[in-house]
Design a protein around this motif. Sequence first.
Motif, PDB file in Angstrom:
ATOM      1  N   TYR A   1       0.873  -1.099   0.125  1.00 27.42           N
ATOM      2  CA  TYR A   1      -0.125  -0.322  -0.142  1.00 27.42           C
ATOM      3  C   TYR A   1       0.904   1.233   0.192  1.00 27.42           C
ATOM      4  N   ALA A   2       1.777   1.654   1.300  1.00 29.68           N
ATOM      5  CA  ALA A   2       3.039   2.631   0.449  1.00 29.68           C
ATOM      6  C   ALA A   2       3.574   2.112   0.346  1.00 29.68           C
ATOM      7  N   LEU A   3       4.287   1.269  -1.333  1.00 26.49           N
ATOM      8  CA  LEU A   3       4.561   1.220  -2.150  1.00 26.49           C
ATOM      9  C   LEU A   3       4.119   2.255  -3.389  1.00 26.49           C
ATOM     10  N   LEU A   4       2.532   1.666  -3.103  1.00 21.80           N
ATOM     11  CA  LEU A   4       2.145   1.892  -4.420  1.00 21.80           C
ATOM     12  C   LEU A   4       1.885   4.178  -4.006  1.00 21.80           C
ATOM     13  N   ARG A   5       1.184   4.254  -3.183  1.00 26.98           N
ATOM     14  CA  ARG A   5       0.930   5.512  -2.806  1.00 26.98           C
ATOM     15  C   ARG A   5       2.064   6.632  -2.915  1.00 26.98           C
ATOM     16  N   ASP A   6       3.336   5.857  -2.588  1.00 26.90           N
ATOM     17  CA  ASP A   6       4.989   7.024  -2.508  1.00 26.90           C
ATOM     18  C   ASP A   6       6.074   6.768  -4.126  1.00 26.90           C
ATOM     19  N   ALA A   7       5.060   6.244  -4.780  1.00 28.14           N
ATOM     20  CA  ALA A   7       5.084   5.685  -6.322  1.00 28.14           C
ATOM     21  C   ALA A   7       4.441   6.965  -6.868  1.00 28.14           C
ATOM     22  N   LEU A   8       3.264   6.840  -6.535  1.00 32.28           N
ATOM     23  CA  LEU A   8       2.123   7.917  -7.203  1.00 32.28           C
ATOM     24  C   LEU A   8       2.222   9.471  -6.555  1.00 32.28           C
ATOM     25  N   VAL A   9       2.844   9.530  -5.640  1.00 33.93           N
ATOM     26  CA  VAL A   9       3.368  10.979  -4.662  1.00 33.93           C
ATOM     27  C   VAL A   9       4.500  11.001  -5.957  1.00 33.93           C
ATOM     28  N   GLU A  10       5.226  10.445  -6.541  1.00 29.93           N
ATOM     29  CA  GLU A  10       7.012  11.078  -6.437  1.00 29.93           C
ATOM     30  C   GLU A  10       6.783  11.187  -8.096  1.00 29.93           C
ATOM     31  N   SER A  11       6.095  10.539  -8.516  1.00 29.31           N
ATOM     32  CA  SER A  11       5.509  10.260  -9.798  1.00 29.31           C
ATOM     33  C   SER A  11       4.554  11.293 -10.344  1.00 29.31           C
TER      34      SER A  11
END
Length: 320
Positions: A123-133
Amino acid sequence: MQTTWKGTISFGLVSIPVHLYSATKEHDVPLHQVHARDGGRVRMKRYCEQEEKEVPYTEIAKGYESPDGRTVTLTDEDLADLPLPSKKIIDVLAFVDEGEIDPLMFSKAYYVGVADKAAAKPYALLRDALVESGQIAVTKIALRTRESPAVLRVHDGTLVLQTCIWPDEVRPAAGIAPEEHVTVRPQELKMARSLMETLSEDFDLDQLHDDYQQALQQVIEARLQGVEVPHEEEAGAAPDNVIDLMEALRSSLRQAKDAHPGRTRAEEAEDTGAAEASAETAPAPRKRATAKKTTAAGKTTRAAAKKTTTRKSATPRKAS
């Protein structure tokens, strides 16, 4: 918070068991139908035309009538067993910039929560990837009796799934805007931008409130207490047409400055300069144009008279 949907986000080979929760709620004064004459409650009854009697809710099903008049009955089990991959899986199809999705397509929003502790890491991985991109994820989901496109984005550190309507459900806007060519002068645009900036000073979206709900509650309280119902003061009639756009903009800007006294003198001077520049470049009134035309005609007449005089002077006199 009540769970709306249970399923899994599929991010490539990564699976994230999640629950959906409604992210929004509408505050409304509950009203129901009554008989206007005596206030008696009016209720809707489920009436079967075939048997000519009222039927209980437990016997209600959904039906579809074909063009030739035949009716197909669909039970809850039929709808629950539809062969849809998106029924329990939110499959991430692509990642796009948020600007690529027309805001007209956005519908209802749901918070996405994890179903168990094991889902916290992906969950955190997908969330952080969306924020970074800086992107959003495009997906599909089946909720209740409808499959919809949806997007996954991040709000306050939480994944949000926002359902959308299908692209072909957005009606075309052709023929709505004025079709004739309209020229907007730079001075008018500059004044409009200045008005926009003034109105936006110290604006706080959280300070907005529902005036309709408050007014309706006041009317209800007045009825309960048997006192006079409050009425809104009559507003002045709006002008039918804007004759002088620049003058309307200047007046609007003056009113906005009164409501936002924090504007600097430099900003006010800039606005005044824009107004003066507009006045200098404004087209001359018709009366002046007519006078100019008359003056030009007078010059032509004088030139013709002068030419005639010159021609008479050049003619030799007869000998006596």
